[in-house]
Design a protein around this motif. Structure first.
Motif, PDB file in Angstrom:
ATOM      1  N   MET A   1       0.834  -1.171   0.000  1.00  0.00           N
ATOM      2  CA  MET A   1       0.000   0.000   0.000  1.00  0.00           C
ATOM      3  C   MET A   1       0.881   1.238   0.000  1.00  0.00           C
ATOM      4  SD  MET A   1      -2.776   1.270   2.764  1.00  0.00           S
ATOM      5  CE  MET A   1      -3.844   0.072   2.074  1.00  0.00           C
ATOM      6  N   THR A   2       0.529   2.186  -0.867  1.00  0.00           N
ATOM      7  CA  THR A   2       1.310   3.409  -0.976  1.00  0.00           C
ATOM      8  C   THR A   2       0.389   4.620  -0.976  1.00  0.00           C
ATOM      9  OG1 THR A   2       2.988   2.263  -2.296  1.00  0.00           O
ATOM     10  CG2 THR A   2       2.983   4.661  -2.387  1.00  0.00           C
ATOM     11  N   ILE A   3       0.709   5.565  -0.125  1.00  0.00           N
ATOM     12  CA  ILE A   3       0.017   6.847  -0.161  1.00  0.00           C
ATOM     13  C   ILE A   3       0.765   7.685  -1.187  1.00  0.00           C
ATOM     14  CG2 ILE A   3      -0.733   8.862   1.129  1.00  0.00           C
ATOM     15  CD1 ILE A   3      -0.484   7.138   3.678  1.00  0.00           C
ATOM     16  N   GLU A   4       0.066   8.039  -2.245  1.00  0.00           N
ATOM     17  CA  GLU A   4       0.718   8.677  -3.392  1.00  0.00           C
ATOM     18  C   GLU A   4       0.766  10.192  -3.312  1.00  0.00           C
ATOM     19  OE1 GLU A   4      -1.821   6.862  -6.213  1.00  0.00           O
ATOM     20  OE2 GLU A   4      -0.758   4.956  -6.112  1.00  0.00           O
ATOM     21  N   GLY A   5      -0.203  10.786  -2.649  1.00  0.00           N
ATOM     22  CA  GLY A   5      -0.190  12.239  -2.579  1.00  0.00           C
ATOM     23  C   GLY A   5      -1.362  12.776  -1.788  1.00  0.00           C
ATOM     24  N   THR A   6      -1.248  14.046  -1.458  1.00  0.00           N
ATOM     25  CA  THR A   6      -2.326  14.729  -0.748  1.00  0.00           C
ATOM     26  C   THR A   6      -2.326  16.182  -1.177  1.00  0.00           C
ATOM     27  OG1 THR A   6      -3.316  15.175   1.408  1.00  0.00           O
ATOM     28  CG2 THR A   6      -0.923  15.317   1.290  1.00  0.00           C
ATOM     29  N   ARG A   7      -3.500  16.752  -1.129  1.00  0.00           N
ATOM     30  CA  ARG A   7      -3.661  18.194  -1.263  1.00  0.00           C
ATOM     31  C   ARG A   7      -4.910  18.550  -0.470  1.00  0.00           C
ATOM     32  NH1 ARG A   7      -5.497  19.165  -7.519  1.00  0.00           N
ATOM     33  NH2 ARG A   7      -7.553  18.274  -7.286  1.00  0.00           N
ATOM     34  N   PHE A   8      -5.160  19.824  -0.293  1.00  0.00           N
ATOM     35  CA  PHE A   8      -6.256  20.231   0.576  1.00  0.00           C
ATOM     36  C   PHE A   8      -7.557  19.547   0.167  1.00  0.00           C
ATOM     37  CE2 PHE A   8      -9.506  22.779   2.542  1.00  0.00           C
ATOM     38  CZ  PHE A   8      -8.942  23.121   3.741  1.00  0.00           C
ATOM     39  N   GLY A   9      -8.114  18.751   1.111  1.00  0.00           N
ATOM     40  CA  GLY A   9      -9.395  18.104   0.884  1.00  0.00           C
ATOM     41  C   GLY A   9      -9.339  16.714   0.290  1.00  0.00           C
ATOM     42  N   GLU A  10      -8.134  16.187   0.040  1.00  0.00           N
ATOM     43  CA  GLU A  10      -8.077  14.827  -0.514  1.00  0.00           C
ATOM     44  C   GLU A  10      -6.733  14.153  -0.265  1.00  0.00           C
ATOM     45  OE1 GLU A  10      -7.015  15.435  -5.199  1.00  0.00           O
ATOM     46  OE2 GLU A  10      -9.089  15.803  -4.622  1.00  0.00           O
ATOM     47  N   ILE A  11      -6.785  12.822  -0.390  1.00  0.00           N
ATOM     48  CA  ILE A  11      -5.586  11.995  -0.272  1.00  0.00           C
ATOM     49  C   ILE A  11      -5.730  10.850  -1.259  1.00  0.00           C
ATOM     50  CG2 ILE A  11      -6.532  10.575   1.619  1.00  0.00           C
ATOM     51  CD1 ILE A  11      -3.630  10.620   2.820  1.00  0.00           C
ATOM     52  N   THR A  12      -4.631  10.482  -1.911  1.00  0.00           N
ATOM     53  CA  THR A  12      -4.654   9.409  -2.896  1.00  0.00           C
ATOM     54  C   THR A  12      -3.826   8.241  -2.391  1.00  0.00           C
ATOM     55  OG1 THR A  12      -4.922  11.008  -4.685  1.00  0.00           O
ATOM     56  CG2 THR A  12      -4.185   8.789  -5.310  1.00  0.00           C
ATOM     57  N   ILE A  13      -4.473   7.070  -2.330  1.00  0.00           N
ATOM     58  CA  ILE A  13      -3.841   5.846  -1.832  1.00  0.00           C
ATOM     59  C   ILE A  13      -4.066   4.759  -2.867  1.00  0.00           C
ATOM     60  CG2 ILE A  13      -3.773   4.153   0.041  1.00  0.00           C
ATOM     61  CD1 ILE A  13      -5.169   6.365   1.795  1.00  0.00           C
ATOM     62  N   ASP A  14      -2.978   4.163  -3.338  1.00  0.00           N
ATOM     63  CA  ASP A  14      -3.046   3.085  -4.340  1.00  0.00           C
ATOM     64  C   ASP A  14      -3.966   3.439  -5.511  1.00  0.00           C
ATOM     65  OD1 ASP A  14      -1.213   1.520  -3.022  1.00  0.00           O
ATOM     66  OD2 ASP A  14      -2.708   0.292  -2.011  1.00  0.00           O
ATOM     67  N   GLY A  15      -3.828   4.654  -6.007  1.00  0.00           N
ATOM     68  CA  GLY A  15      -4.570   5.073  -7.193  1.00  0.00           C
ATOM     69  C   GLY A  15      -5.993   5.545  -6.943  1.00  0.00           C
ATOM     70  N   ARG A  16      -6.470   5.451  -5.718  1.00  0.00           N
ATOM     71  CA  ARG A  16      -7.833   5.895  -5.404  1.00  0.00           C
ATOM     72  C   ARG A  16      -7.766   7.166  -4.563  1.00  0.00           C
ATOM     73  NH1 ARG A  16     -12.664   2.891  -2.055  1.00  0.00           N
ATOM     74  NH2 ARG A  16     -14.128   4.604  -2.328  1.00  0.00           N
ATOM     75  N   THR A  17      -8.553   8.152  -4.955  1.00  0.00           N
ATOM     76  CA  THR A  17      -8.572   9.418  -4.245  1.00  0.00           C
ATOM     77  C   THR A  17      -9.782   9.480  -3.314  1.00  0.00           C
ATOM     78  OG1 THR A  17      -7.421  10.529  -6.043  1.00  0.00           O
ATOM     79  CG2 THR A  17      -8.607  11.936  -4.510  1.00  0.00           C
ATOM     80  N   TYR A  18      -9.519   9.868  -2.065  1.00  0.00           N
ATOM     81  CA  TYR A  18     -10.551   9.998  -1.034  1.00  0.00           C
ATOM     82  C   TYR A  18     -10.722  11.481  -0.717  1.00  0.00           C
ATOM     83  CZ  TYR A  18      -9.571   5.046  -0.447  1.00  0.00           C
ATOM     84  OH  TYR A  18      -9.393   3.701  -0.663  1.00  0.00           O
ATOM     85  N   ASP A  19     -11.968  11.913  -0.573  1.00  0.00           N
ATOM     86  CA  ASP A  19     -12.231  13.324  -0.269  1.00  0.00           C
ATOM     87  C   ASP A  19     -12.676  13.510   1.183  1.00  0.00           C
ATOM     88  OD1 ASP A  19     -14.769  12.264  -0.380  1.00  0.00           O
ATOM     89  OD2 ASP A  19     -15.541  13.717  -1.830  1.00  0.00           O
ATOM     90  N   HIS A  20     -12.206  12.632   2.040  1.00  0.00           N
ATOM     91  CA  HIS A  20     -12.508  12.697   3.470  1.00  0.00           C
ATOM     92  C   HIS A  20     -11.327  12.116   4.238  1.00  0.00           C
ATOM     93  CE1 HIS A  20     -13.260   8.358   3.264  1.00  0.00           C
ATOM     94  NE2 HIS A  20     -14.035   8.605   2.223  1.00  0.00           N
ATOM     95  N   ASP A  21     -11.313  12.375   5.546  1.00  0.00           N
ATOM     96  CA  ASP A  21     -10.269  11.807   6.411  1.00  0.00           C
ATOM     97  C   ASP A  21     -10.354  10.288   6.374  1.00  0.00           C
ATOM     98  OD1 ASP A  21      -9.954  14.463   7.048  1.00  0.00           O
ATOM     99  OD2 ASP A  21     -10.394  14.230   9.181  1.00  0.00           O
ATOM    100  N   VAL A  22      -9.203   9.632   6.410  1.00  0.00           N
ATOM    101  CA  VAL A  22      -9.180   8.173   6.348  1.00  0.00           C
ATOM    102  C   VAL A  22      -8.353   7.579   7.477  1.00  0.00           C
ATOM    103  CG1 VAL A  22      -9.468   8.113   3.828  1.00  0.00           C
ATOM    104  CG2 VAL A  22      -7.164   8.088   4.805  1.00  0.00           C
TER     105      VAL A  22
END
Length: 118
Positions: A1-22
């Motif tokens: 599992m790799t966290i690929e990036g973040t910016r205000f309001g989102e985080i991308t993990i393994d190619g999937r972007t989440y728009d909430h805290d995880v």
């Protein structure tokens, strides 16, 4: 599992972007943060309560890595800090961009919580 990036309001993990805290569980399962557990007590999700600490912790966890937001606004309540200490679980609290790098490099039994806004 790799966290690929973040910016205000989102985080991308393994190619999937989440728009909430995880929360990333020991198993690698990704679930939505239950920030209401803290918000009901403190009126904000920027202070992690003991109830949320109990939700976050899993037996066997050696380290909890907390991404405290893009500007680092999240912190532990004294009760949450004591709870993790009682269970022998180290806590690393850094702004989300720094915490995701630590999470990616860590090889121990870890849980991640990542706040994606302030």
């Amino acid at each position: 599992m790799t966290i690929e990036g973040t910016r205000f309001g989102e985080i991308t993990i393994d190619g999937r972007t989440y728009d909430h805290d995880v929360v990333i569980r020991l198993s690698g399962e990704i679930v939505k943060r239950k920030k209401k557990l803290s918000k009901k007590l403190y009126g904000t999700s920027h202070t992690l309560s003991k109830d949320e600490a109990k939700f976050l912790f899993e037996k066997g966890c050696e380290q909890i890595i907390i991404g405290s937001g893009q500007m680092g606004n999240v912190h532990l309540s004294p009760e949450a800090e004591a709870y993790f200490k009682k269970h022998g679980c180290k806590v690393l609290l850094e702004p989300t961009a720094e915490a995701m790098g630590v999470f990616n490099r860590s090889r121990g039994k870890k849980i991640g919580l990542f706040h994606v806004t302030c």
